[in-house]
Design an enzyme around this catalytic site. Structure first.
Site, PDB file in Angstrom:
ATOM      1  N   TYR A 160      72.780  60.076  24.972  1.00 46.97           N
ATOM      2  CA  TYR A 160      72.569  61.281  25.442  1.00 46.97           C
ATOM      3  C   TYR A 160      73.957  61.840  26.146  1.00 46.97           C
ATOM      4  O   TYR A 160      74.717  61.276  26.466  1.00 46.97           O
ATOM      5  CB  TYR A 160      71.610  61.352  26.772  1.00 46.97           C
ATOM      6  CG  TYR A 160      71.348  62.806  27.429  1.00 46.97           C
ATOM      7  CD1 TYR A 160      70.583  63.661  26.870  1.00 46.97           C
ATOM      8  CD2 TYR A 160      72.227  62.949  28.616  1.00 46.97           C
ATOM      9  CE1 TYR A 160      70.547  65.014  27.382  1.00 46.97           C
ATOM     10  CE2 TYR A 160      71.892  64.149  29.237  1.00 46.97           C
ATOM     11  CZ  TYR A 160      71.237  65.170  28.537  1.00 46.97           C
ATOM     12  OH  TYR A 160      71.133  66.345  29.284  1.00 46.97           O
ATOM     13  N   TRP A 162      76.263  66.080  26.602  1.00 44.26           N
ATOM     14  CA  TRP A 162      76.762  67.290  26.128  1.00 44.26           C
ATOM     15  C   TRP A 162      77.917  67.361  25.096  1.00 44.26           C
ATOM     16  O   TRP A 162      78.358  68.400  24.692  1.00 44.26           O
ATOM     17  CB  TRP A 162      77.141  68.040  27.317  1.00 44.26           C
ATOM     18  CG  TRP A 162      76.059  68.678  28.000  1.00 44.26           C
ATOM     19  CD1 TRP A 162      74.823  68.391  28.610  1.00 44.26           C
ATOM     20  CD2 TRP A 162      75.757  70.178  28.022  1.00 44.26           C
ATOM     21  NE1 TRP A 162      73.896  69.365  28.865  1.00 44.26           N
ATOM     22  CE2 TRP A 162      74.668  70.473  28.490  1.00 44.26           C
ATOM     23  CE3 TRP A 162      76.699  71.233  27.566  1.00 44.26           C
ATOM     24  CZ2 TRP A 162      74.259  71.866  28.869  1.00 44.26           C
ATOM     25  CZ3 TRP A 162      76.203  72.526  27.688  1.00 44.26           C
ATOM     26  CH2 TRP A 162      74.840  72.880  28.294  1.00 44.26           C
TER      27      TRP A 162
HETATM   28  P1  PGD Z   1      79.427  65.186  29.940  1.00 44.97           P
HETATM   29  O1  PGD Z   1      80.607  65.332  31.017  1.00 44.97           O
HETATM   30  O2  PGD Z   1      79.345  66.801  29.244  1.00 44.97           O
HETATM   31  O3  PGD Z   1      78.107  64.828  30.601  1.00 44.97           O
HETATM   32  O4  PGD Z   1      75.829  64.328  31.343  1.00 44.97           O
HETATM   33  P2  PGD Z   1      76.717  64.186  30.208  1.00 44.97           P
HETATM   34  O5  PGD Z   1      77.028  62.703  29.860  1.00 44.97           O
HETATM   35  O6  PGD Z   1      76.367  65.075  29.046  1.00 44.97           O
HETATM   36  O7  PGD Z   1      79.944  64.279  28.945  1.00 44.97           O
HETATM   37  C1  PGD Z   1      80.016  64.374  27.608  1.00 44.97           C
HETATM   38  C2  PGD Z   1      81.055  63.180  27.031  1.00 44.97           C
HETATM   39  O8  PGD Z   1      81.118  63.539  25.588  1.00 44.97           O
HETATM   40  C3  PGD Z   1      82.326  63.686  27.874  1.00 44.97           C
HETATM   41  O9  PGD Z   1      82.757  62.358  28.181  1.00 44.97           O
HETATM   42  C4  PGD Z   1      83.370  63.942  26.565  1.00 44.97           C
HETATM   43  O10 PGD Z   1      84.712  63.905  26.746  1.00 44.97           O
HETATM   44  C5  PGD Z   1      82.577  63.466  25.165  1.00 44.97           C
HETATM   45  N1  PGD Z   1      82.565  64.302  24.036  1.00 44.97           N
HETATM   46  C6  PGD Z   1      82.850  65.498  24.203  1.00 44.97           C
HETATM   47  N2  PGD Z   1      83.003  65.949  22.802  1.00 44.97           N
HETATM   48  C7  PGD Z   1      82.946  64.780  22.128  1.00 44.97           C
HETATM   49  C8  PGD Z   1      82.813  64.454  20.446  1.00 44.97           C
HETATM   50  O11 PGD Z   1      82.864  65.302  19.775  1.00 44.97           O
HETATM   51  N3  PGD Z   1      82.639  62.954  20.094  1.00 44.97           N
HETATM   52  C9  PGD Z   1      82.408  62.177  21.048  1.00 44.97           C
HETATM   53  N4  PGD Z   1      82.161  60.783  20.674  1.00 44.97           N
HETATM   54  N5  PGD Z   1      82.427  62.341  22.347  1.00 44.97           N
HETATM   55  C10 PGD Z   1      82.881  63.714  23.078  1.00 44.97           C
HETATM   56  C11 PGD Z   1      75.357  65.446  31.943  1.00 44.97           C
HETATM   57  C12 PGD Z   1      73.824  65.144  32.748  1.00 44.97           C
HETATM   58  O12 PGD Z   1      74.496  64.653  34.010  1.00 44.97           O
HETATM   59  C13 PGD Z   1      73.219  66.263  32.806  1.00 44.97           C
HETATM   60  S1  PGD Z   1      72.862  67.172  31.203  1.00 44.97           S
HETATM   61  C14 PGD Z   1      72.468  66.721  33.757  1.00 44.97           C
HETATM   62  S2  PGD Z   1      71.621  68.133  33.920  1.00 44.97           S
HETATM   63  C15 PGD Z   1      72.373  65.898  34.940  1.00 44.97           C
HETATM   64  N6  PGD Z   1      72.925  66.530  36.395  1.00 44.97           N
HETATM   65  C16 PGD Z   1      72.848  65.915  37.278  1.00 44.97           C
HETATM   66  C17 PGD Z   1      72.995  66.453  38.397  1.00 44.97           C
HETATM   67  O13 PGD Z   1      72.679  67.382  38.739  1.00 44.97           O
HETATM   68  N7  PGD Z   1      73.289  65.574  39.699  1.00 44.97           N
HETATM   69  C18 PGD Z   1      73.731  64.258  39.332  1.00 44.97           C
HETATM   70  N8  PGD Z   1      73.745  63.440  40.444  1.00 44.97           N
HETATM   71  N9  PGD Z   1      73.716  63.805  38.215  1.00 44.97           N
HETATM   72  C19 PGD Z   1      73.243  64.666  37.266  1.00 44.97           C
HETATM   73  N10 PGD Z   1      73.387  63.892  35.924  1.00 44.97           N
HETATM   74  C20 PGD Z   1      73.134  64.481  34.635  1.00 44.97           C
END
Ligand code: PGD
Length: 828
Positions: A160, A162
């Site tokens: 999972y 973003w």
């Molecule tokens: P991102 O930081 O967006 O977080 O968690 P999520 O894992 O989605 O991580 C995306 C990663 O993908 C980044 O490390 C980025 O470098 C990498 N990436 C970007 N583009 C690419 C690509 O093209 N290829 C590859 N291989 N990698 C790529 C988010 C999640 O956290 C979410 S959605 C929610 S709603 C939750 N919210 C909370 C919260 O409110 N409070 C807490 N304590 N914890 C949460 N966790 C959750």
């Protein structure tokens, strides 16, 4: 460079105007010189713009990058939004980040002996650089071995996250497309954003609701008298969107501010939106919104001030709920006094809210934080029930909305064709033969640590039983689970269970550091892609152009999975023989083929791509006036909801049958496992882990935006001024925040903008333990999930409860090691 209207494009084409000559052609003119396989995924770097402006996009916007002498020097908004978005400027930082993974790397112990790879050393082992071909061969060999030893049930590709925007380079889809063809995998259901709500809402309103279009922004501006922003911070969260952010949400809130309407923000924190709008701030104790709503509803009932016609004609089950409100079913009257003791809002205020809501056209705009809590299912069920009693659902500007704060949920939809995108391999390959080989053992995403730790365990989930399999191979792309999952220390123990962990990443994130094999991935600015802006509006088709050469040895996820597909003899099926630009053309042509039916004339792909500008579509006036549930309200018999009764279910007989103790059959106040009103509190302060203003979760943490928020070079923690005084804490101090689950160090921010007894530490700070690889070591960068709880919302949804936690806080007196998570690990 303004977006070009599709008419302008066509006019320009007709008149031979220079609109396509804004930048040299970055495209597919060399394709014919290469075979599909050779050119499979190579970029056409010989055509890159060395000096000029190039259009691309990201979650945070439709962007224009300025390139000088082949280097990106700046980036900014390519659209003409009224509101600025500081995230737009980050492209140069992202591409040239010192945190980039430069080469394929393998953890030393894994390379030495993949059968006994010493998983306990993850996070602290040495890294060894290997060639790309060797890395692919190693992944393929170990994946095949796992299939042989454990079957597809041993392979996890739920992965999972973003990721980055773009319809082709969609990391998660690419992974699952490959895995589906290679031999299958265990996946997941649900997500972290709306884990509770997306499961309960179908029982209540017949759709998942959280990702649905809202009553339009203009309907709110024209008709709403009272706007209630309940547990949301849209001025922060609307800086991003799932596809490319078209910025209409932030622009709407600017207009809302100018409208002078009554706006209320109900939130333990006076957040950025509340401040910006000058809204009335009502600050309940965290996790008590259900009690507050019940108090409001009881007041309406008592005063006979609720919409009986609406309840009668559009809902079912109110009588059972009414008995609960009146205390007939459990002996507890849910009146305003009862509610005030729980939520900490005065009885008088609760009663005045009841009056205000029924006396005006009221829109209840809820965020998702309240359902990311223990028994989170109840929060939105209560909110919908409250909106039912107000009786304005389906009227212009009235009712409720669960997605105004997300992806511009109130944007009206343009008349636009939809661009295609990469799929799991079961559509464009056109036959049952390639249907995804998913597993029957998919589990709710937020239970991942439980699943890894307890193979064979059976859990209840949404009326079914799910048994965890023995996962031995994890492939993660586009996400950062060591940061995003709750209770990091337990998660790290679970992360030691599989034999193999492969991560495709751009940066040395905590998750990459705790892998065995790391593949270096391009940013979206080093590859070509296509996307639409606006998750609901479909406002633009945007060429996401490659800006610069792929950096170091970075490769596209598509390249990695093409090469793995070759090792599994499924390359032809996986790639369909198409290279990057051929895919983009196909996706665009899917839009082109719909355009006639919509009475639109679109340029052909080559002209669109050359134009280097977003293609903009028009919004018809009926879309501007869209009212969610308008049809249902007009005729609930002809337009029933997808619930059992076709009506809004305030009581669900199906949920009753599940007989879950932690999810009763009507909205109910249930004490969370940890909260400020509990007896024998395990810690003193309630922790809120909001989404951050200058990141997208953990993305952008490694950009210069960090200086906008970091305190003492750490994630800031908000604490009320009086609480801080009692604890001897000042802004700028390093504080220790801890509970039974772990400890983090954070930078104190002392403020009146948070309720007493509450602290706020935003999610997404990169986990950076004082001692790398040592589970339980304090995180010196304030990663909030070290402190959160990893239990499910309830047996119904099994969502995460990231906003339910108590912590202690004190000034930190020990040695403070510098945060070093933004530099690559030694030897990398
Ligand atoms: P991102 O930081 O967006 O977080 O968690 P999520 O894992 O989605 O991580 C995306 C990663 O993908 C980044 O490390 C980025 O470098 C990498 N990436 C970007 N583009 C690419 C690509 O093209 N290829 C590859 N291989 N990698 C790529 C988010 C999640 O956290 C979410 S959605 C929610 S709603 C939750 N919210 C909370 C919260 O409110 N409070 C807490 N304590 N914890 C949460 N966790 C959750």
């Amino acid at each position: 460079m303004n977006p070009i209207n599709r008419r302008q494009v066509l006019q320009a084409m007709g008149k031979g105007l220079a609109i396509f000559a804004l930048v040299p052609f970055v495209g597919c003119d060399n394709q014919s010189k290469k075979t599909a396989i050779e050119s499979g995924v190579k970029s056409f770097s010989e055509n890159l713009v060395l000096d000029g402006e190039v259009i691309t996009g990201a979650h945070w916007g439709v962007l224009k990058a300025t390139i000088k002498e082949g280097k990106i020097v700046s980036s900014t908004n390519a659209l003409d939004n009224a509101m600025p978005n500081p995230l737009h400027s980050t492209i140069p930082d992202l591409v040239y980040s010192p945190t980039r993974i430069k080469y394929p790397m393998v953890r030393k112990s894994y390379l030495e002996n993949p059968d006994n790879p010493k998983p306990e050393l993850r996070g602290d082992d040495e890294w060894v650089r290997v060639s790309y071909d060797d890395a692919i061969a190693l992944i393929a060999k170990e994946l095949k071995k796992t299939y042989k030893q454990k079957g597809k049930e041993g392979v996890f590709a739920g992965s999972y996250g973003w990721k980055s925007s773009g319809n082709l380079h969609n990391a998660r889809i690419l992974l699952q497309r490959f895995m589906g063809m290679a031999g299958g995998y265990v996946g997941v259901t649900g997500d972290y954003s709306t884990g509770a709500s997306q499961v309960i809402m179908p029982y209540v309103v017949g759709s998942i609701e959280v990702y649905e279009q809202q009553t339009s922004f203009s309907s709110v501006l024209d008709h709403t008298q009272v706007v209630v922003i309940w547990g949301a911070d849209p001025m922060v969260t609307l800086r991003n969107a799932w596809t490319l952010n078209e910025g209409t949400g932030l622009d709407f809130f600017k207009k809302l501010k100018e409208s002078g309407k009554k706006i209320i923000s109900i939130d333990p924190v006076r957040n950025m939106t509340c401040d910006y709008l000058g809204a009335e701030w009502i600050a309940p104790l965290p996790n008590t919104d259900v009690a507050l709503m019940l108090g409001i509803m009881h007041t309406m009932l008592k005063n006979n001030q609720y919409d009986k016609d609406f309840i009668e004609n559009y809902t079912q089950g109110f009588e059972r709920f009414k008995a609960y409100l009146l205390g007939e079913s459990d002996g507890v009257v849910k009146d305003s006094l009862w509610a005030s003791h729980i939520c900490g809002i005065s009885k008088a205020k609760i009663e005045s809210l009841a009056e205000l809501f029924v006396g005006n056209r009221t829109m209840l705009m809820s965020g998702w934080g309240m359902q990311r809590a223990h028994h989170g299912e109840q929060a939105h069920w209560s909110l919908v029930t409250l909106a039912c009693m107000i009786g304005q659902i389906g009227l212009p500007g009235g009712g409720f909305g669960l997605s105004y704060h997300y992806s511009n949920g109130g944007s009206p939809t343009a008349t636009a064709p939809v661009v295609g995108g990469m799929n799991l391999g079961n559509v464009s390959n056109g036959g049952a033969e390639w249907l995804m080989q998913g597993s029957d053992n998919n589990f709710p995403l937020a239970r991942i640590a439980d699943a890894l730790l307890h193979p064979g365990k059976t859990i209840d989930h949404n009326g079914k039983k799910i048994t965890y399999t023995d996962i031995d191979f994890i492939y993660w792309v586009g996400g950062n689970p060591i940061v995003h999952h709750q209770d990091t220390n337990t998660f790290l123990k679970a992360w030691q269970k599989p034999r193999t962990i492969v991560v495709n990443e751009i940066y040395w994130t905590p998750t990459a550091r705790y892998a065995d094999i790391v593949m270096p991935i391009t940013t979206s600015y080093e590859r070509n892609d296509i996307s639409m802006s606006g998750d609901y509006s479909n406002l633009h088709i945007v060429p996401m152009k490659q800006l610069v050469e792929k950096q170091f040895e970075a490769v596209d996820d598509y390249q990695v999975f093409c090469d793995l597909a070759k090792a599994f003899n499924v390359y032809d099926r996986f790639s369909e023989g198409k290279n990057e630009m051929q895919w983009l053309k196909e996706f665009y042509n899917q839009a082109l083929s719909q355009s006639q039916g919509l009475m639109l004339e679109l340029p052909d792909f080559e002209s669109f791509w050359k134009a280097n500008a977003p293609l903009k579509f028009e919004i018809p006036s009926e879309s501007e006036e869209f009212v969610r549930y308008g049809d249902f309200r007009e005729d609930p018999i002809l337009n029933p909801l997808g619930t059992d009764s076709g009506l809004i279910e305030i009581y669900s007989h199906t949920i009753e049958k599940y007989n879950y103790k932690d999810c009763p059959a009507h909205p109910t106040w249930l004490e969370p496992i940890e909260w400020l009103g509990m007896e024998n509190k395990p810690a003193e302060f309630a922790l809120i882990t909001s989404h951050p203003a200058y990141r997208l979760h953990s993305q952008l943490a490694n950009t210069s935006l960090r200086k906008e928020y970091a305190i003492a070079d750490k994630e800031p923690i908000w604490i009320n001024a009086k609480d801080a005084q009692e604890k001897g804490i000042k802004t700028g101090d390093v504080v220790s925040v801890s509970n039974a689950r772990g400890e983090v160090l954070a930078g104190a921010f002392v403020t009146d903008s948070i309720r007493r007894g509450v602290v706020r530490l935003c999610e997404g700070a990169w986990y950076d333990p004082q001692e790398h690889g040592k589970i339980g070591s304090p995180c010196k960068n304030g990663s909030s999930n070290v402190l959160t709880l990893d239990i499910p919302t309830s047996a119904l949804a099994n969502g995460n409860i990231a906003h339910t936690a108590l912590v202690n806080i004190k000034k930190y007196e020990g040695e403070v090691k510098p945060v070093d998570i933004f530099m690559p690990p030694e030897g990398a």
